[in-house]
Design a protein around this motif. Structure first.
Motif, PDB file in Angstrom:
ATOM      1  N   THR A  32       0.844  -1.192   0.000  1.00 12.71           N
ATOM      2  CA  THR A  32       0.000   0.000   0.000  1.00 12.71           C
ATOM      3  C   THR A  32       0.879   1.243   0.000  1.00 12.71           C
ATOM      4  OG1 THR A  32      -1.852  -1.042   1.163  1.00 12.71           O
ATOM      5  CG2 THR A  32      -1.697   1.341   1.296  1.00 12.71           C
ATOM      6  N   LEU A  33       0.668   2.103  -0.964  1.00 14.61           N
ATOM      7  CA  LEU A  33       1.380   3.378  -1.035  1.00 14.61           C
ATOM      8  C   LEU A  33       0.590   4.429  -0.267  1.00 14.61           C
ATOM      9  CD1 LEU A  33       3.301   5.585  -2.108  1.00 14.61           C
ATOM     10  CD2 LEU A  33       1.932   5.591  -4.222  1.00 14.61           C
ATOM     11  N   LEU A  34       1.212   5.023   0.743  1.00 14.15           N
ATOM     12  CA  LEU A  34       0.601   6.097   1.509  1.00 14.15           C
ATOM     13  C   LEU A  34       1.375   7.387   1.237  1.00 14.15           C
ATOM     14  CD1 LEU A  34      -1.319   7.281   3.651  1.00 14.15           C
ATOM     15  CD2 LEU A  34       0.303   6.503   5.405  1.00 14.15           C
ATOM     16  N   GLU A  35       0.730   8.344   0.581  1.00 11.07           N
ATOM     17  CA  GLU A  35       1.350   9.637   0.306  1.00 11.07           C
ATOM     18  C   GLU A  35       1.050  10.579   1.464  1.00 11.07           C
ATOM     19  OE1 GLU A  35       0.982  11.044  -3.844  1.00 11.07           O
ATOM     20  OE2 GLU A  35      -0.216   9.219  -4.175  1.00 11.07           O
ATOM     21  N   VAL A  36       2.088  11.047   2.125  1.00 12.24           N
ATOM     22  CA  VAL A  36       1.957  11.862   3.330  1.00 12.24           C
ATOM     23  C   VAL A  36       2.447  13.276   3.045  1.00 12.24           C
ATOM     24  CG1 VAL A  36       2.135   9.929   4.924  1.00 12.24           C
ATOM     25  CG2 VAL A  36       4.223  11.037   4.101  1.00 12.24           C
ATOM     26  N   PRO A  37       1.972  14.265   3.812  1.00 10.49           N
ATOM     27  CA  PRO A  37       2.369  15.654   3.562  1.00 10.49           C
ATOM     28  C   PRO A  37       3.792  15.977   3.985  1.00 10.49           C
ATOM     29  CG  PRO A  37       0.878  15.525   5.435  1.00 10.49           C
ATOM     30  CD  PRO A  37       0.901  14.162   4.827  1.00 10.49           C
ATOM     31  N   SER A  38       4.371  15.182   4.907  1.00  6.13           N
ATOM     32  CA  SER A  38       5.737  15.422   5.361  1.00  6.13           C
ATOM     33  C   SER A  38       6.396  14.080   5.678  1.00  6.13           C
ATOM     34  CB  SER A  38       5.748  16.324   6.606  1.00  6.13           C
ATOM     35  OG  SER A  38       5.087  15.691   7.683  1.00  6.13           O
ATOM     36  N   PRO A  39       7.727  14.006   5.600  1.00  7.50           N
ATOM     37  CA  PRO A  39       8.403  12.724   5.806  1.00  7.50           C
ATOM     38  C   PRO A  39       8.153  12.093   7.175  1.00  7.50           C
ATOM     39  CG  PRO A  39       9.888  14.290   4.760  1.00  7.50           C
ATOM     40  CD  PRO A  39       8.668  15.063   5.158  1.00  7.50           C
ATOM     41  N   ARG A  40       7.914  12.894   8.189  1.00  7.07           N
ATOM     42  CA  ARG A  40       7.715  12.363   9.546  1.00  7.07           C
ATOM     43  C   ARG A  40       6.271  12.530   9.995  1.00  7.07           C
ATOM     44  NH1 ARG A  40      12.464  13.907  13.603  1.00  7.07           N
ATOM     45  NH2 ARG A  40      11.597  12.021  14.577  1.00  7.07           N
ATOM     46  N   SER A  41       5.352  12.398   9.075  1.00  8.30           N
ATOM     47  CA  SER A  41       3.930  12.545   9.390  1.00  8.30           C
ATOM     48  C   SER A  41       3.503  11.523  10.434  1.00  8.30           C
ATOM     49  CB  SER A  41       3.098  12.365   8.119  1.00  8.30           C
ATOM     50  OG  SER A  41       1.722  12.362   8.419  1.00  8.30           O
ATOM     51  N   ILE A  64      10.672  -0.891   9.042  1.00  4.29           N
ATOM     52  CA  ILE A  64      11.961  -0.604   8.413  1.00  4.29           C
ATOM     53  C   ILE A  64      12.053   0.906   8.287  1.00  4.29           C
ATOM     54  CG2 ILE A  64      13.445  -1.058   6.439  1.00  4.29           C
ATOM     55  CD1 ILE A  64      11.645  -3.493   5.827  1.00  4.29           C
ATOM     56  N   ASP A  65      12.781   1.527   9.201  1.00  9.68           N
ATOM     57  CA  ASP A  65      12.728   2.979   9.325  1.00  9.68           C
ATOM     58  C   ASP A  65      13.746   3.669   8.435  1.00  9.68           C
ATOM     59  OD1 ASP A  65      11.392   5.133  10.795  1.00  9.68           O
ATOM     60  OD2 ASP A  65      13.408   5.620  11.491  1.00  9.68           O
ATOM     61  N   ALA A  66      13.376   4.873   7.967  1.00 11.28           N
ATOM     62  CA  ALA A  66      14.260   5.759   7.215  1.00 11.28           C
ATOM     63  C   ALA A  66      13.947   7.191   7.600  1.00 11.28           C
ATOM     64  CB  ALA A  66      14.083   5.556   5.710  1.00 11.28           C
ATOM     65  N   PRO A 120       8.403   3.465   6.136  1.00 14.19           N
ATOM     66  CA  PRO A 120       8.233   4.901   5.900  1.00 14.19           C
ATOM     67  C   PRO A 120       9.373   5.450   5.032  1.00 14.19           C
ATOM     68  CG  PRO A 120       8.099   4.342   8.243  1.00 14.19           C
ATOM     69  CD  PRO A 120       8.648   3.159   7.544  1.00 14.19           C
ATOM     70  N   ASN A 121       9.062   6.422   4.190  1.00 11.64           N
ATOM     71  CA  ASN A 121      10.061   7.035   3.322  1.00 11.64           C
ATOM     72  C   ASN A 121      10.865   5.968   2.589  1.00 11.64           C
ATOM     73  OD1 ASN A 121       9.393   9.704   4.383  1.00 11.64           O
ATOM     74  ND2 ASN A 121      10.515   9.087   6.212  1.00 11.64           N
ATOM     75  N   VAL A 122      10.139   5.027   2.020  1.00 15.01           N
ATOM     76  CA  VAL A 122      10.762   3.814   1.516  1.00 15.01           C
ATOM     77  C   VAL A 122      11.784   4.072   0.417  1.00 15.01           C
ATOM     78  CG1 VAL A 122       8.918   3.405  -0.168  1.00 15.01           C
ATOM     79  CG2 VAL A 122      10.235   1.479   0.710  1.00 15.01           C
ATOM     80  N   ALA A 123      11.619   5.127  -0.353  1.00 11.97           N
ATOM     81  CA  ALA A 123      12.529   5.383  -1.474  1.00 11.97           C
ATOM     82  C   ALA A 123      13.474   6.550  -1.215  1.00 11.97           C
ATOM     83  CB  ALA A 123      11.725   5.651  -2.749  1.00 11.97           C
ATOM     84  N   ASP A 124      13.378   7.172  -0.047  1.00  8.44           N
ATOM     85  CA  ASP A 124      14.081   8.433   0.177  1.00  8.44           C
ATOM     86  C   ASP A 124      15.594   8.271   0.242  1.00  8.44           C
ATOM     87  OD1 ASP A 124      13.172  11.229   0.570  1.00  8.44           O
ATOM     88  OD2 ASP A 124      14.465  11.103   2.335  1.00  8.44           O
ATOM     89  N   LEU A 125      16.081   7.243   0.924  1.00  9.82           N
ATOM     90  CA  LEU A 125      17.522   7.064   1.092  1.00  9.82           C
ATOM     91  C   LEU A 125      18.229   6.759  -0.223  1.00  9.82           C
ATOM     92  CD1 LEU A 125      17.600   4.999   4.409  1.00  9.82           C
ATOM     93  CD2 LEU A 125      18.244   7.398   4.109  1.00  9.82           C
ATOM     94  N   PRO A 157      -0.536  -6.742   4.949  1.00 10.43           N
ATOM     95  CA  PRO A 157      -0.344  -5.379   4.461  1.00 10.43           C
ATOM     96  C   PRO A 157       1.113  -4.947   4.592  1.00 10.43           C
ATOM     97  CG  PRO A 157      -2.147  -5.520   6.067  1.00 10.43           C
ATOM     98  CD  PRO A 157      -1.379  -6.787   6.157  1.00 10.43           C
ATOM     99  N   VAL A 158       1.607  -4.293   3.575  1.00 10.82           N
ATOM    100  CA  VAL A 158       2.928  -3.671   3.595  1.00 10.82           C
ATOM    101  C   VAL A 158       2.701  -2.188   3.317  1.00 10.82           C
ATOM    102  CG1 VAL A 158       5.220  -3.582   2.575  1.00 10.82           C
ATOM    103  CG2 VAL A 158       4.039  -5.782   2.786  1.00 10.82           C
ATOM    104  N   LEU A 159       2.911  -1.355   4.331  1.00 15.46           N
ATOM    105  CA  LEU A 159       2.616   0.075   4.233  1.00 15.46           C
ATOM    106  C   LEU A 159       3.900   0.834   3.928  1.00 15.46           C
ATOM    107  CD1 LEU A 159       0.418   2.265   4.560  1.00 15.46           C
ATOM    108  CD2 LEU A 159       1.097   2.437   6.965  1.00 15.46           C
ATOM    109  N   ALA A 160       3.987   1.414   2.741  1.00 16.70           N
ATOM    110  CA  ALA A 160       5.144   2.194   2.316  1.00 16.70           C
ATOM    111  C   ALA A 160       4.719   3.636   2.113  1.00 16.70           C
ATOM    112  CB  ALA A 160       5.734   1.626   1.025  1.00 16.70           C
ATOM    113  N   THR A 161       5.485   4.569   2.672  1.00 17.73           N
ATOM    114  CA  THR A 161       5.103   5.976   2.591  1.00 17.73           C
ATOM    115  C   THR A 161       6.141   6.783   1.824  1.00 17.73           C
ATOM    116  OG1 THR A 161       6.248   6.864   4.548  1.00 17.73           O
ATOM    117  CG2 THR A 161       4.190   5.657   4.921  1.00 17.73           C
ATOM    118  N   THR A 162       5.688   7.934   1.342  1.00 21.97           N
ATOM    119  CA  THR A 162       6.573   8.908   0.720  1.00 21.97           C
ATOM    120  C   THR A 162       5.911  10.278   0.769  1.00 21.97           C
ATOM    121  OG1 THR A 162       7.826   9.492  -1.274  1.00 21.97           O
ATOM    122  CG2 THR A 162       5.642   8.568  -1.606  1.00 21.97           C
TER     123      THR A 162
END
Length: 290
Positions: A32-41, A64-66, A120-125, A157-162
């Motif tokens: 599941t892709l969760l689009e959040v307003p800020s990286p640390r929402s 799995i934190d980032a 969270p922030n799965v692609a940021d790093l 469920p696999v929750l990935a955010t960006t």
């Protein structure tokens, strides 16, 4: 709650749990892709805590934190009790290599007792300057494919955010479900989005992708609900998805009253009283329209 890379909160620290939400947001198996307003929402912490509160006590969840999203304070503030976080395992990545390694480690550790995986922030790093362009894309794609496959195989469920639109487009290619978090005057609104991602269906076949020719902006959005502080306000589309659409109702009482000539009694709140029953006895087979 067990953590790697940071201290664990002392169990003797004070904690004032919030009231539980009115209903839990259902997360479907798969990525599941969760689009959040800020990286640390903090919406991520709330969704995870509510999911853990509804899960059985023998389930394990992996985070799995980032970018230091896994705030211990925020998690304990959102949890209804300390025991909710007993099954949560948190590991922090500070580089793309560490993140990719943790994804592979979770793939080895996850099993039938796994109830949730959070990234969270799965692609940021993978945007850091210490990665070559070709290596960045390969490592990111491998991590996303592994997470999507975990959700499919384990049916969890696999929750990935960006918080980045360009990363969201990449993650959506592997996701089966999309959620967008929007701040409004009514609270935090969560909208379900058709991501049109590839991924794999229950039979392991590739998804349809964007064969319908529609862009993401053309796809419909359905509001799942609103967060009002500790409360979750649901919407009609939410319950339609959970329970299904209701059948068409019968004639409205006002229409029936009008057909029998007793609309005045209905208007006065008397409904079908004795006088109305007398009139009804003199009428047969009325035509009732709604």
């Amino acid at each position: 709650m067990r953590q790697r890379g940071s201290r664990t909160t002392n169990s003797n620290e004070s904690h004032h749990p919030p009231n539980p939400p009115a209903a839990e947001l259902d997360l479907e198996p798969g990525l599941t892709l969760l689009e959040v307003p800020s990286p640390r929402s903090a919406i991520v912490h709330r969704i995870v805590c509510d999911r853990l509160a509804a899960a059985s006590r023998n389930e394990t969840a992996y985070w799995i934190d980032a970018r230091n999203t896994a705030s211990t304070h925020a998690l304990y503030e959102c949890a209804s009790s300390r025991r909710v976080l007993d099954g949560l395992r948190v590991a922090r990545a500070f580089t793309a290599y560490q993140h990719h390694s943790l994804v592979r480690e979770v793939a080895r550790a996850a099993g039938p007792r796994t109830g949730l995986i959070v990234a969270p922030n799965v692609a940021d790093l993978y945007r850091d300057d210490d990665l070559a362009e070709w290596e960045r894309e390969d490592l990111r794609a491998a991590a996303l494919e592994t997470l999507a496959e975990l959700g499919r195989v384990l049916e969890v469920p696999v929750l990935a955010t960006t918080a980045r639109d360009d990363d969201a487009a990449v993650i959506a290619e592997h996701a089966t479900t999309g959620l967008e978090c929007v701040r409004t005057r009514e609270g935090i609104r969560l909208e379900r989005r058709d991501v049109g991602g590839g991924g794999r269906g229950a039979d392991g076949a590739e998804g349809d992708g964007d064969d319908d020719g529609e862009s993401d902006d053309d796809r419909s959005l359905a509001t799942a609900g609103y967060w009002h502080g500790p409360y979750w306000q649901t919407t009609i589309p939410y319950w339609v998805e959970v329970c299904g659409a209701a059948e068409s109702p019968g004639p409205h009482p006002a229409a029936i009253a009008a057909a029998y000539g007793c609309e005045s009694e209905y208007a006065r709140g008397l409904g079908f009283g004795p006088e109305a029953e007398d009139r009804i006895g003199t009428r047969t087979d009325p035509e009732v329209t709604v």
